[in-house]
Design a protein around this motif. Structure first.
Motif, PDB file in Angstrom:
ATOM      1  N   HIS A   1       0.819  -1.203   0.000  1.00 16.22           N
ATOM      2  CA  HIS A   1       0.000   0.000   0.000  1.00 16.22           C
ATOM      3  C   HIS A   1       0.859   1.262   0.000  1.00 16.22           C
ATOM      4  CE1 HIS A   1      -2.449  -3.093   2.293  1.00 16.22           C
ATOM      5  NE2 HIS A   1      -3.114  -2.921   1.160  1.00 16.22           N
ATOM      6  N   THR A   2       0.399   2.282  -0.707  1.00 18.81           N
ATOM      7  CA  THR A   2       1.089   3.570  -0.706  1.00 18.81           C
ATOM      8  C   THR A   2       0.960   4.217   0.668  1.00 18.81           C
ATOM      9  OG1 THR A   2      -0.883   4.708  -1.502  1.00 18.81           O
ATOM     10  CG2 THR A   2       0.686   3.920  -3.177  1.00 18.81           C
ATOM     11  N   ALA A   3       1.810   5.196   0.936  1.00 19.72           N
ATOM     12  CA  ALA A   3       1.862   5.840   2.252  1.00 19.72           C
ATOM     13  C   ALA A   3       0.549   6.511   2.650  1.00 19.72           C
ATOM     14  CB  ALA A   3       2.999   6.850   2.287  1.00 19.72           C
ATOM     15  N   ASP A   4      -0.268   6.886   1.684  1.00 14.96           N
ATOM     16  CA  ASP A   4      -1.536   7.538   2.003  1.00 14.96           C
ATOM     17  C   ASP A   4      -2.687   6.550   2.200  1.00 14.96           C
ATOM     18  OD1 ASP A   4      -1.502   6.867  -0.706  1.00 14.96           O
ATOM     19  OD2 ASP A   4      -2.848   8.511  -1.240  1.00 14.96           O
ATOM     20  N   ARG A   5      -2.462   5.280   1.960  1.00 13.00           N
ATOM     21  CA  ARG A   5      -3.505   4.251   2.102  1.00 13.00           C
ATOM     22  C   ARG A   5      -3.673   3.871   3.562  1.00 13.00           C
ATOM     23  NH1 ARG A   5      -5.883   0.056  -1.168  1.00 13.00           N
ATOM     24  NH2 ARG A   5      -7.681  -0.514   0.094  1.00 13.00           N
TER      25      ARG A   5
ATOM     26  N   ARG B   1       3.235  -7.470  12.864  1.00 14.43           N
ATOM     27  CA  ARG B   1       3.789  -7.430  11.508  1.00 14.43           C
ATOM     28  C   ARG B   1       4.319  -6.046  11.127  1.00 14.43           C
ATOM     29  NH1 ARG B   1       0.502 -11.137  12.675  1.00 14.43           N
ATOM     30  NH2 ARG B   1       0.428 -13.107  11.564  1.00 14.43           N
ATOM     31  N   GLY B   2       4.192  -5.076  12.057  1.00 21.56           N
ATOM     32  CA  GLY B   2       4.665  -3.721  11.795  1.00 21.56           C
ATOM     33  C   GLY B   2       3.722  -2.905  10.937  1.00 21.56           C
ATOM     34  N   PHE B   3       2.448  -3.298  10.868  1.00 19.84           N
ATOM     35  CA  PHE B   3       1.479  -2.637  10.001  1.00 19.84           C
ATOM     36  C   PHE B   3       0.577  -1.647  10.731  1.00 19.84           C
ATOM     37  CE2 PHE B   3       1.206  -6.727   7.188  1.00 19.84           C
ATOM     38  CZ  PHE B   3       2.508  -6.539   6.776  1.00 19.84           C
ATOM     39  N   LEU B   4       0.522  -1.685  12.051  1.00 20.21           N
ATOM     40  CA  LEU B   4      -0.416  -0.860  12.813  1.00 20.21           C
ATOM     41  C   LEU B   4      -0.068   0.620  12.703  1.00 20.21           C
ATOM     42  CD1 LEU B   4      -2.868  -0.814  14.733  1.00 20.21           C
ATOM     43  CD2 LEU B   4      -1.233  -0.932  16.626  1.00 20.21           C
ATOM     44  N   ILE B   5      -1.062   1.427  12.378  1.00 22.82           N
ATOM     45  CA  ILE B   5      -0.914   2.874  12.364  1.00 22.82           C
ATOM     46  C   ILE B   5      -1.500   3.446  13.653  1.00 22.82           C
ATOM     47  CG2 ILE B   5      -1.558   5.023  11.216  1.00 22.82           C
ATOM     48  CD1 ILE B   5      -1.681   3.377   8.590  1.00 22.82           C
TER      49      ILE B   5
END
Length: 76
Positions: free
Chosen positions: A34-38, A59-63
């Motif tokens: 995913h792009t940074a804005d997704r 997994r290092g995906f949490l915002i």
């Protein structure tokens, strides 16, 4: 159906087999896909908020985790 009732039924927990009302939004992104804005969203009830957030965090995906009411058009 009132707007409040419709919103309540539209926000169902994303955990497998759960049909409870989702009060939380787990916002995540896989940077390899995913792009940074997704901003991807999993909805979570109180019982599944931690497990869903932990799954993507591992997994290092949490915002972030926010209340469902705070979702915007940019989320999704």
């Amino acid at each position: 159906m009132s707007q409040a009732s419709r919103a309540h039924t539209e926000h169902i927990c994303s955990a497998k087999g759960c049909r409870r009302y989702a009060a939380h939004a787990v916002i995540w992104r896989n940077p390899k896909l995913h792009t940074a804005d997704r901003r991807k969203v999993w909805l979570a009830c109180d019982d599944h908020q931690k497990s869903l957030a932990d799954f993507v965090a591992l997994r290092g995906f949490l915002i972030e985790v926010i209340p469902v009411e705070s979702l915007t058009d940019a989320d999704g």
